[in-house]
Design a protein around this motif. Structure first.
Motif, PDB file in Angstrom:
ATOM      1  N   ALA A   1     -50.976  97.301  54.308  1.00  0.00           N
ATOM      2  CA  ALA A   1     -52.292  97.933  54.493  1.00  0.00           C
ATOM      3  C   ALA A   1     -52.604  97.911  55.982  1.00  0.00           C
ATOM      4  CB  ALA A   1     -53.368  97.186  53.716  1.00  0.00           C
ATOM      5  N   ASP A   2     -53.092  99.028  56.486  1.00  0.00           N
ATOM      6  CA  ASP A   2     -53.414  99.130  57.920  1.00  0.00           C
ATOM      7  C   ASP A   2     -52.265  98.638  58.801  1.00  0.00           C
ATOM      8  OD1 ASP A   2     -55.842 100.037  57.162  1.00  0.00           O
ATOM      9  OD2 ASP A   2     -56.923  98.166  57.561  1.00  0.00           O
TER      10      ASP A   2
ATOM     11  N   LYS B   1     -50.217  96.511  58.281  1.00  0.00           N
ATOM     12  CA  LYS B   1     -49.934  95.077  58.163  1.00  0.00           C
ATOM     13  C   LYS B   1     -49.188  94.828  56.853  1.00  0.00           C
ATOM     14  CE  LYS B   1     -51.843  90.614  57.903  1.00  0.00           C
ATOM     15  NZ  LYS B   1     -52.800  89.639  57.946  1.00  0.00           N
TER      16      LYS B   1
ATOM     17  N   ILE C   1     -48.652  92.699  54.076  1.00  0.00           N
ATOM     18  CA  ILE C   1     -49.363  91.553  53.483  1.00  0.00           C
ATOM     19  C   ILE C   1     -48.434  90.806  52.519  1.00  0.00           C
ATOM     20  CG2 ILE C   1     -51.384  90.826  52.159  1.00  0.00           C
ATOM     21  CD1 ILE C   1     -52.718  93.469  52.999  1.00  0.00           C
TER      22      ILE C   1
ATOM     23  N   PRO D   1     -52.166  78.968  52.348  1.00  0.00           N
ATOM     24  CA  PRO D   1     -53.253  78.980  53.330  1.00  0.00           C
ATOM     25  C   PRO D   1     -54.054  80.280  53.296  1.00  0.00           C
ATOM     26  CG  PRO D   1     -51.142  79.310  54.398  1.00  0.00           C
ATOM     27  CD  PRO D   1     -50.842  79.040  52.959  1.00  0.00           C
ATOM     28  N   ASN D   2     -55.195  80.296  53.963  1.00  0.00           N
ATOM     29  CA  ASN D   2     -56.018  81.509  54.062  1.00  0.00           C
ATOM     30  C   ASN D   2     -55.169  82.650  54.634  1.00  0.00           C
ATOM     31  OD1 ASN D   2     -58.739  79.444  55.115  1.00  0.00           O
ATOM     32  ND2 ASN D   2     -58.514  80.417  53.142  1.00  0.00           N
ATOM     33  N   GLY D   3     -55.321  83.807  54.027  1.00  0.00           N
ATOM     34  CA  GLY D   3     -54.641  84.994  54.548  1.00  0.00           C
ATOM     35  C   GLY D   3     -53.173  85.105  54.159  1.00  0.00           C
ATOM     36  N   ALA D   4     -52.694  84.228  53.270  1.00  0.00           N
ATOM     37  CA  ALA D   4     -51.264  84.228  52.910  1.00  0.00           C
ATOM     38  C   ALA D   4     -50.869  85.427  52.053  1.00  0.00           C
ATOM     39  CB  ALA D   4     -50.923  82.937  52.169  1.00  0.00           C
ATOM     40  N   GLY D   5     -51.864  86.006  51.345  1.00  0.00           N
ATOM     41  CA  GLY D   5     -51.563  87.154  50.475  1.00  0.00           C
ATOM     42  C   GLY D   5     -51.770  86.853  48.995  1.00  0.00           C
ATOM     43  N   LYS D   6     -52.377  85.729  48.683  1.00  0.00           N
ATOM     44  CA  LYS D   6     -52.543  85.298  47.281  1.00  0.00           C
ATOM     45  C   LYS D   6     -53.431  86.266  46.486  1.00  0.00           C
ATOM     46  CE  LYS D   6     -54.465  81.408  48.563  1.00  0.00           C
ATOM     47  NZ  LYS D   6     -54.540  81.699  50.013  1.00  0.00           N
ATOM     48  N   SER D   7     -54.623  86.552  47.034  1.00  0.00           N
ATOM     49  CA  SER D   7     -55.541  87.458  46.319  1.00  0.00           C
ATOM     50  C   SER D   7     -54.949  88.852  46.218  1.00  0.00           C
ATOM     51  CB  SER D   7     -56.889  87.557  47.044  1.00  0.00           C
ATOM     52  OG  SER D   7     -57.540  86.331  46.988  1.00  0.00           O
ATOM     53  N   THR D   8     -54.224  89.254  47.255  1.00  0.00           N
ATOM     54  CA  THR D   8     -53.594  90.581  47.234  1.00  0.00           C
ATOM     55  C   THR D   8     -52.589  90.657  46.082  1.00  0.00           C
ATOM     56  OG1 THR D   8     -53.899  90.751  49.610  1.00  0.00           O
ATOM     57  CG2 THR D   8     -52.279  92.252  48.631  1.00  0.00           C
TER      58      THR D   8
ATOM     59  N   HIS E   1     -63.171  87.396  43.092  1.00  0.00           N
ATOM     60  CA  HIS E   1     -64.129  86.628  43.911  1.00  0.00           C
ATOM     61  C   HIS E   1     -65.554  87.012  43.562  1.00  0.00           C
ATOM     62  CE1 HIS E   1     -61.643  85.192  47.590  1.00  0.00           C
ATOM     63  NE2 HIS E   1     -61.181  84.752  46.444  1.00  0.00           N
TER      64      HIS E   1
ATOM     65  N   GLU F   1     -59.566  81.926  42.464  1.00  0.00           N
ATOM     66  CA  GLU F   1     -60.397  80.762  42.810  1.00  0.00           C
ATOM     67  C   GLU F   1     -61.485  80.508  41.752  1.00  0.00           C
ATOM     68  OE1 GLU F   1     -61.506  80.441  46.924  1.00  0.00           O
ATOM     69  OE2 GLU F   1     -59.849  81.721  47.530  1.00  0.00           O
TER      70      GLU F   1
ATOM     71  N   HIS G   1     -57.476  76.847  45.878  1.00  0.00           N
ATOM     72  CA  HIS G   1     -57.309  75.875  46.967  1.00  0.00           C
ATOM     73  C   HIS G   1     -57.553  74.470  46.424  1.00  0.00           C
ATOM     74  CE1 HIS G   1     -56.907  78.843  50.120  1.00  0.00           C
ATOM     75  NE2 HIS G   1     -57.965  79.488  49.640  1.00  0.00           N
TER      76      HIS G   1
HETATM   77  N1  LIG Z   1     -57.198  96.318  52.439  1.00  0.00           N
HETATM   78  C1  LIG Z   1     -56.737  95.587  53.439  1.00  0.00           C
HETATM   79  N2  LIG Z   1     -56.491  96.148  54.632  1.00  0.00           N
HETATM   80  C2  LIG Z   1     -55.989  95.424  55.641  1.00  0.00           C
HETATM   81  N3  LIG Z   1     -55.716  94.102  55.572  1.00  0.00           N
HETATM   82  C3  LIG Z   1     -55.943  93.495  54.416  1.00  0.00           C
HETATM   83  C4  LIG Z   1     -56.461  94.188  53.282  1.00  0.00           C
HETATM   84  N4  LIG Z   1     -56.565  93.311  52.266  1.00  0.00           N
HETATM   85  C5  LIG Z   1     -56.152  92.117  52.740  1.00  0.00           C
HETATM   86  N5  LIG Z   1     -55.781  92.226  54.031  1.00  0.00           N
HETATM   87  C6  LIG Z   1     -55.248  91.149  54.867  1.00  0.00           C
HETATM   88  O1  LIG Z   1     -54.127  90.604  54.197  1.00  0.00           O
HETATM   89  C7  LIG Z   1     -54.059  89.204  54.407  1.00  0.00           C
HETATM   90  C8  LIG Z   1     -53.985  88.513  53.072  1.00  0.00           C
HETATM   91  O2  LIG Z   1     -55.246  88.633  52.398  1.00  0.00           O
HETATM   92  P1  LIG Z   1     -55.514  87.914  51.000  1.00  0.00           P
HETATM   93  O3  LIG Z   1     -56.947  88.122  50.670  1.00  0.00           O
HETATM   94  O4  LIG Z   1     -54.497  88.337  50.020  1.00  0.00           O
HETATM   95  O5  LIG Z   1     -55.247  86.385  51.390  1.00  0.00           O
HETATM   96  P2  LIG Z   1     -55.450  85.056  50.571  1.00  0.00           P
HETATM   97  O6  LIG Z   1     -54.139  84.333  50.596  1.00  0.00           O
HETATM   98  O7  LIG Z   1     -56.028  85.333  49.243  1.00  0.00           O
HETATM   99  O8  LIG Z   1     -56.481  84.277  51.502  1.00  0.00           O
HETATM  100  P3  LIG Z   1     -57.742  83.306  51.193  1.00  0.00           P
HETATM  101  O9  LIG Z   1     -57.147  81.985  50.831  1.00  0.00           O
HETATM  102  O10 LIG Z   1     -58.432  83.266  52.510  1.00  0.00           O
HETATM  103  O11 LIG Z   1     -58.575  83.920  50.100  1.00  0.00           O
HETATM  104  C9  LIG Z   1     -55.273  88.839  55.251  1.00  0.00           C
HETATM  105  O12 LIG Z   1     -54.860  88.757  56.601  1.00  0.00           O
HETATM  106  C10 LIG Z   1     -56.217  90.001  55.036  1.00  0.00           C
HETATM  107  O13 LIG Z   1     -57.037  90.209  56.158  1.00  0.00           O
END
Ligand SMILES: Nc1ncnc2c1ncn2[C@@H]1O[C@H](COP(=O)(O)OP(=O)(O)OP(=O)(O)O)[C@@H](O)[C@H]1O
Length: 234
Positions: A11-12, A14, A16, A35-42, A81, A156, A188
């Motif tokens: 996405a964008d 990046k 993920i 960790p935060n931003g690892a890609g779990k929610s994605t 969330h 979560e 977490h």
């Molecule tokens: N639609 C999007 N466009 C661009 N970047 C995105 C998009 N969705 C998520 N990201 C980026 O992808 C990365 C992973 O996001 P994600 O929400 O999956 O992380 P996470 O592991 O669930 O983190 P957290 O523990 O903080 O909830 C982050 O850097 C986020 O900014």
């Protein structure tokens, strides 16, 4: 049964998710840590059919996520969330509304039973907008299971819950497991992961870096394995 092969999500510009391979058996209760931003929610959103993968293959109960997403949606209970509830509706009205979308039989009866189960009978007819975060989370959990899904995707789920609500949630997950449901839970909260999950997956930088079974609610083992993966990560 969930089968994920070479899954990527961009996405964008990046990347993920960077090639996720994962196989989950029916009835497993799996925690996704990282960790935060690892890609779990994605990862969870892709499985919930909310966002499309960039590449890779996903099969749920033999159905292809790309082609059969409408059938797949019926199998899933997703707790995101945000609660997805309607503010001006009461818990009962919210649950009946979502139950009707899924064609649940005797929906009013089922909805009021669930409101009781999550400990909110006193607030059955009060608009959700007056509720605390924890109360909303309780109803959101009920909403996610109103149609008896075979697969629970929980993002979560313990956040904002008091001890009573944590027990309620864990009992919900365990009783769904007894009925054969599969649960995938981003968290977490290592303690809760150790408490109710039989397998842990650690995601870092869009990849699965560890995947192991746990027994006897061994929180120390989970923390140790996580620590090993996070060494050098600030
Ligand atoms: N639609 C999007 N466009 C661009 N970047 C995105 C998009 N969705 C998520 N990201 C980026 O992808 C990365 C992973 O996001 P994600 O929400 O999956 O992380 P996470 O592991 O669930 O983190 P957290 O523990 O903080 O909830 C982050 O850097 C986020 O900014």
């Amino acid at each position: 049964m969930i089968e994920i092969k070479k899954l990527t999500k961009q996405a964008d510009n990046k990347l993920i998710l960077r090639g996720v391979d994962l196989s989950i058996k029916k009835g497993e209760t799996v925690a996704i840590l990282g960790p935060n931003g690892a890609g779990k929610s994605t990862l969870l959103k892709v499985l919930a059919t909310l966002i499309k993968p960039t590449s890779g293959l996903i099969k749920i109960n033999g159905l292809d996520l790309k082609k059969d997403h409408i059938e797949i949606k019926k199998l899933l209970g997703y707790l995101p969330h945000s609660s997805l509830l309607y503010d001006h509706y009461s818990p009962l009205e919210n649950l009946v509304f979502f139950g009707n979308i899924y064609g649940v039989n005797n929906v009013e009866q089922k909805a009021s039973k669930l409101v009781k189960e999550v400990g909110l009978s006193f607030f059955l007819n009060e608009p959700v907008k007056n509720f605390s975060r924890g109360m909303i989370q309780r109803i959101a959990i009920a909403r996610a299971i109103i149609h008896d899904p075979e697969i629970l995707l929980l993002d979560e789920p313990h956040t904002g819950l008091d001890q009573g609500a944590i027990s309620i949630l864990n009992n919900v997950i365990l009783s769904m497991k007894e009925k054969g449901a599969t649960t995938l839970m981003v968290t977490h909260d290592f303690k809760q992961a150790a408490e109710i999950c039989d397998r842990i997956i650690i995601v870092k930088n869009g990849r699965i870096v560890d995947d192991f079974k746990i027994e006897n609610r061994n929180l120390g083992f989970v923390s140790e394995k996580y620590g090993l993966q996070m060494e050098g990560v600030s």
